[in-house]
Design an enzyme around this catalytic site. Sequence first.
Site, PDB file in Angstrom:
ATOM      1  N   GLU A 190      48.043  38.151  37.921  1.00  0.00           N
ATOM      2  CA  GLU A 190      47.040  38.636  38.180  1.00  0.00           C
ATOM      3  C   GLU A 190      46.827  38.717  39.456  1.00  0.00           C
ATOM      4  O   GLU A 190      46.829  37.379  40.503  1.00  0.00           O
ATOM      5  CB  GLU A 190      46.690  37.500  37.204  1.00  0.00           C
ATOM      6  N   CYS A 246      38.449  36.174  41.007  1.00  0.00           N
ATOM      7  CA  CYS A 246      38.965  37.279  40.438  1.00  0.00           C
ATOM      8  C   CYS A 246      38.409  38.929  39.241  1.00  0.00           C
ATOM      9  O   CYS A 246      39.375  39.275  39.382  1.00  0.00           O
ATOM     10  CB  CYS A 246      40.371  37.558  39.553  1.00  0.00           C
TER      11      CYS A 246
END
Length: 473
Positions: A242, A279
């Site tokens: 990710e 993120c």
Amino acid sequence: MSKGFRTFCPEKNTWNTTLYFPTPDSFLNDWEQKIDPTQQSYSALEPVERAKFLLAIQEELLLDEKQIQMKYCAESGLARSRFEMEFARVLHTIQLFASHIEAFQWQKRTEISEQHKSLLKKRIAIGPVLVMGSSNFPLAYSTIGGDSVAALAAGCCVVLKAHEMHLGTSTLVYQCILRAIEKCALPSTVFSHIVDNTYKWAQTFAQHPKIQAIGFTGSIRGGRALMDMAAGRRAPIPVFAEMGSVNPVVVDASIHPEKISEIAEKLAFSITNDAGQFCTKPGLILVHSSHQQLFEKTLLTHLATQTAVPMLHPDIFQKFEARKRAVLKVKGVSAKHAAHQQNGILGLWCLALTDLSTLIEHPSLREEVFGPFALLSPYDTNEDLQDLFTCLDGQLTLSLFTNETQTLHPSLLQFAQQKIGRVILNGVPTGVSVAEAMHHGGAYPASSDVRFTAVGPDSMLRFTKEICWQIHH
């Protein structure tokens, strides 16, 4: 013999005193001798036994909560409230997976009577997994974070490469895991804790034939390096990374002007919360030109009320400053900055202003700036947005502020279906829920495999494989 290395205290802008030393080379030989029988015995456990092990880890974490909290705050600079949120998330994740694996359908059977045979498909552990501790989540994406819990739930042994900037926190959590291993009478190699402040051990295990998958949360550069190493092996393995995302936000013409201040306030907090080190931080805001002046004014007003906090460590701070400078050098980009004076590695917000044509022309403007930064651009029509969407890479999230939630423009819908992992209607992207219906991923480079989530019980599927038994009667 290494001289050792230290973690950093962002709040004091100084290095902590405890010395840590890399895992010795002798560890590898011991691990190689033990991992096959350990993996075989651990994957053979009934789901209820693996659930008991996860819950034993949860119990040990609760016993050491205060100690972990003190080390967490000293190494990350994050507030106690953030620790409490992240610690609660870890406990919830463990509980959720423990319940999930007991109820999960681990096998499926089909009888084909006319051919006098049965098909039995079993989902089993993929094998030992390398997990890379994340910098920005010392608990939830690190030692016993989402990847480790998912791998253990699937029946996989874990090799955890601790992040060098929160080694004290990681070590305390590892000690809890070791006590749970002992309590459940499991081999110690079920979970291995690797210490290193170089790339040596990560590279060693990423290319080791015993490792069958990798879990990673971090930068595109780091994730890509792991993907390339894994692909270059004699027998390539999957990397579930990710990585980067600008998480675009669209504020459309249907929004009433009276709602603009409320939306701007939510986005200002989401951009700057914990120095924007998420993120899912909104990094690109696209506002219909009819709202542009009011939105910019109110967003700047709300940004000015946010309290600046230190970034996690000097490397993240330096990269934030470098990326920010690179964006602001582009012709056609201007900026508004926090009024505070720079102090240590304080994460001061910055709002860059540009237009769609400049965004489309310069790829660097469409890349993540990790920290309290956002780029704001007006747009006139959905067709204009479509040109930008064609240029944008895969994203973890897309946020839409609109009164027309039932009739999304085809360009928005197409963008969402092709490149987005999670679409948020009238809300901000930060605050990922650990739940069965959550999807945390997206097209590359948001993640390395668009088919899987890094959050929630379905993330366990990354670390499993299927085998079919065909039985003739």
